[in-house]
Design an enzyme around this catalytic site. Structure first.
Site, PDB file in Angstrom:
ATOM      1  N   HIS A  29       0.833  -1.204   0.000  1.00  8.45           N
ATOM      2  CA  HIS A  29       0.000   0.000   0.000  1.00  8.45           C
ATOM      3  C   HIS A  29       0.871   1.258   0.000  1.00  8.45           C
ATOM      4  O   HIS A  29       0.603   2.216   0.724  1.00  8.45           O
ATOM      5  CB  HIS A  29      -0.955   0.000   1.195  1.00  8.45           C
ATOM      6  CG  HIS A  29      -2.035  -1.044   1.077  1.00  8.45           C
ATOM      7  ND1 HIS A  29      -2.826  -1.419   2.138  1.00  8.45           N
ATOM      8  CD2 HIS A  29      -2.457  -1.779   0.015  1.00  8.45           C
ATOM      9  CE1 HIS A  29      -3.681  -2.343   1.738  1.00  8.45           C
ATOM     10  NE2 HIS A  29      -3.478  -2.573   0.456  1.00  8.45           N
ATOM     11  N   ASP A  63      -0.909   0.801  -9.337  1.00  8.12           N
ATOM     12  CA  ASP A  63      -2.213   0.262  -8.927  1.00  8.12           C
ATOM     13  C   ASP A  63      -3.133   1.465  -8.806  1.00  8.12           C
ATOM     14  O   ASP A  63      -3.017   2.257  -7.865  1.00  8.12           O
ATOM     15  CB  ASP A  63      -2.068  -0.480  -7.601  1.00  8.12           C
ATOM     16  CG  ASP A  63      -3.343  -1.204  -7.180  1.00  8.12           C
ATOM     17  OD1 ASP A  63      -4.428  -0.868  -7.684  1.00  8.12           O
ATOM     18  OD2 ASP A  63      -3.257  -2.106  -6.324  1.00  8.12           O
ATOM     19  N   HIS A  73     -10.751  -9.965  -4.931  1.00  6.52           N
ATOM     20  CA  HIS A  73     -11.785  -9.393  -4.066  1.00  6.52           C
ATOM     21  C   HIS A  73     -12.938  -8.930  -4.939  1.00  6.52           C
ATOM     22  O   HIS A  73     -12.806  -8.766  -6.147  1.00  6.52           O
ATOM     23  CB  HIS A  73     -11.236  -8.251  -3.196  1.00  6.52           C
ATOM     24  CG  HIS A  73     -10.651  -7.091  -3.964  1.00  6.52           C
ATOM     25  ND1 HIS A  73     -11.422  -6.138  -4.603  1.00  6.52           N
ATOM     26  CD2 HIS A  73      -9.366  -6.724  -4.198  1.00  6.52           C
ATOM     27  CE1 HIS A  73     -10.635  -5.235  -5.190  1.00  6.52           C
ATOM     28  NE2 HIS A  73      -9.373  -5.583  -4.962  1.00  6.52           N
ATOM     29  N   HIS A 101     -12.964  -2.545  -2.520  1.00  2.37           N
ATOM     30  CA  HIS A 101     -13.109  -3.848  -1.878  1.00  2.37           C
ATOM     31  C   HIS A 101     -14.592  -3.971  -1.538  1.00  2.37           C
ATOM     32  O   HIS A 101     -15.040  -3.593  -0.458  1.00  2.37           O
ATOM     33  CB  HIS A 101     -12.217  -3.949  -0.634  1.00  2.37           C
ATOM     34  CG  HIS A 101     -10.768  -4.095  -0.977  1.00  2.37           C
ATOM     35  ND1 HIS A 101     -10.097  -5.299  -0.937  1.00  2.37           N
ATOM     36  CD2 HIS A 101      -9.861  -3.185  -1.413  1.00  2.37           C
ATOM     37  CE1 HIS A 101      -8.840  -5.130  -1.321  1.00  2.37           C
ATOM     38  NE2 HIS A 101      -8.677  -3.853  -1.613  1.00  2.37           N
ATOM     39  N   GLU A 105      -5.459 -10.643  -9.194  1.00  5.05           N
ATOM     40  CA  GLU A 105      -4.267  -9.820  -9.011  1.00  5.05           C
ATOM     41  C   GLU A 105      -3.123 -10.534  -8.283  1.00  5.05           C
ATOM     42  O   GLU A 105      -2.709 -10.122  -7.203  1.00  5.05           O
ATOM     43  CB  GLU A 105      -4.616  -8.534  -8.268  1.00  5.05           C
ATOM     44  CG  GLU A 105      -5.448  -8.730  -6.997  1.00  5.05           C
ATOM     45  CD  GLU A 105      -5.757  -7.412  -6.313  1.00  5.05           C
ATOM     46  OE1 GLU A 105      -4.821  -6.630  -6.054  1.00  5.05           O
ATOM     47  OE2 GLU A 105      -6.944  -7.164  -6.040  1.00  5.05           O
TER      48      GLU A 105
END
Length: 446
Positions: free
Chosen positions: A250, A267, A361, A368, A392
């Site tokens: 992240h 991303d 997901h 999400h 992914e």
């Protein structure tokens, strides 16, 4: 010359929002009421606020984009089963912040049965809840819980006068989220559009990339395209990680210089009418993969393509993830990053040094998105037409001394968005390349 813009899909109709509410109420027991709060403005600093983003469940059931609203669903009520409380009309405030719908606007534009402004909420709400014995609300949400506590006090007082008692509270999200899991044709059209915008942004970033740029400059290219195409902006914090920054899952600082011999992982996805795209691509900053980068990339790409091909009704995300883990583990052994038997390295979790997350997901109004992944503790949920998922896989190679030098600090992820159809899967993000030859051709022929 200005870039072209995509034609916009149709908005979701008032009739569809009404049908969603009716379908939800059909699953409520007799005597129930459901309370669904909208979102509120949030302060960024002093008197500056974050851009408002509506609460997804409320939006799913109403299409209303204003803050400080509340929906009540009251099945069987003769004078109206859907009631919305909304912001008060206020000429002075509207001069500063824009038009408010008011009760008349909510009725005219959103098709609910009744609407009242918030000035009337305190006096009208007890009467609307009176006699309801089962209360559905998002448990733990402060506004909803305050309403529930007031309803309980009113019910206890009413019980002494022979009124029906409030018997139980239930979490509303289980019912709403089960319904949101299957996307309608109109929702799929919006998701396709969000994905097309996202794909264009990724292609733009690939074309713009050159050694010496900062990560945030690619972020600017991406987010410009999101807004240029009519999106509200990024659906989540944009990740642009060059070199070893790509190994931070992240990473959002986006502040480093892009080095010539490194890869960059992006991303990023656009939000359009609150629906999200979510794409990851990894490519060489200078436009050409070196041997080690290509070897790792081919492992991830092979696992990703097999996982995408496995999307079909009846398949489970658990099985698809297990296939990815097997493919990645085999590739890591073949490259010398792990040793021994594939199943042994899966069983002892050795692969998790390089692959830390799940493969998929749900995707929808939330990046999400909501919905359970299991029917119970032992049973994964089978995929069904109308579900939308990400695929992914990735590999993240630490800069440790026991890692061959050519692989150290390489982070890779390849992510597509796939809608489950009656016969398989529709890749919504196919417009952005992921084959090595296609990426290099796009970057070299700028």
């Amino acid at each position: 010359m200005l870039p072209d813009t995509l034609s916009r899909p149709a908005a979701i109709t008032v009739d569809e929002y009404r049908a969603r509410r009716e379908a939800l109420m059909a699953n409520l027991p007799e005597g129930a009421v459901m309370i669904v709060p909208g979102g509120a403005l949030k302060t960024r600093s002093n008197d500056s606020e974050y851009p408002f983003r509506q609460q997804s469940d409320f939006y799913y059931l109403t299409g209303i984009l204003e803050p400080d609203a509340l929906l009540l669903l009251l099945p069987g009520r003769d004078s109206g089963q859907s009631v919305v409380f909304c912001q008060d009309r206020d000429a002075t405030l509207e001069a500063w912040t824009g038009r408010r719908l008011g009760a008349s606007g909510v009725l005219a534009e959103h098709g609910v049965d009744q609407a009242f402004e918030n000035a009337e909420r305190e006096t009208r709400l007890p009467g609307l809840l009176e006699g309801r014995t089962r209360l559905y609300l998002p448990l733990g949400e402060p506004e909803a819980m305050a309403i529930a506590e007031d309803a309980l006090a009113d019910a206890q007082a009413g019980r002494r006068r022979g009124k029906p008692a409030l018997e139980a509270w239930f979490d509303s999200r289980e019912l709403i989220h089960a319904q949101r899991l299957i996307k309608s044709p109109a929702e799929l059209a919006l998701l396709r559009h969000a994905c097309r915008i996202s794909a264009r942004a990724h292609r733009r970033a690939m074309r713009a990339c050159t050694p010496g740029l900062f990560e945030y400059q690619l972020q600017a290219e991406l987010e410009h395209e999101f807004v240029w195409q009519g999106g509200s902006g990024p659906a989540y914090s944009t990740i642009v990680g060059g070199g070893a920054n790509a190994c931070v899952l992240h990473y959002i600082e986006n502040s480093a210089v892009l080095e010539e011999n490194a890869l960059v992982l992006i991303d990023a996805g656009a939000e359009f009418d609150l629906y999200a795209g979510d794409i990851t691509r990894t490519f060489p900053v200078a436009g050409r993969f070196n041997e080690a980068q290509r070897a790792l990339y081919d492992v991830v790409l092979g696992a990703q393509e097999r996982a995408v091909a496995a999307i079909a009704p009846g398949a489970t995300l658990a099985d698809i993830h297990a296939g990815v883990v097997e493919d990645l583990t085999r590739g890591l052994i073949e490259l010398g990053l792990l040793s021994g038997d594939v199943q042994a390295r899966i069983d002892d979790d050795s692969y998790r040094r390089f692959y830390l997350h799940s493969t998929s997901h749900w995707l929808g109004l939330d990046v999400h998105d909501v919905g359970t992944y299991r029917l119970d503790e032992q049973t994964p949920r089978p995929l069904a037409p109308g579900m939308v998922v990400t695929v992914e896989p990735g590999l993240y190679i630490p800069e440790d001394d026991d890692i061959p030098a050519a692989y150290r600090g390489i982070g890779l992820r390849i992510e597509d968005n796939v809608a489950v159809t009656a016969t398989g899967g529709e890749v919504l993000t196919s417009e952005v390349p992921k084959q090595v030859e296609e990426i290099e051709a796009l970057m070299v022929n700028k």
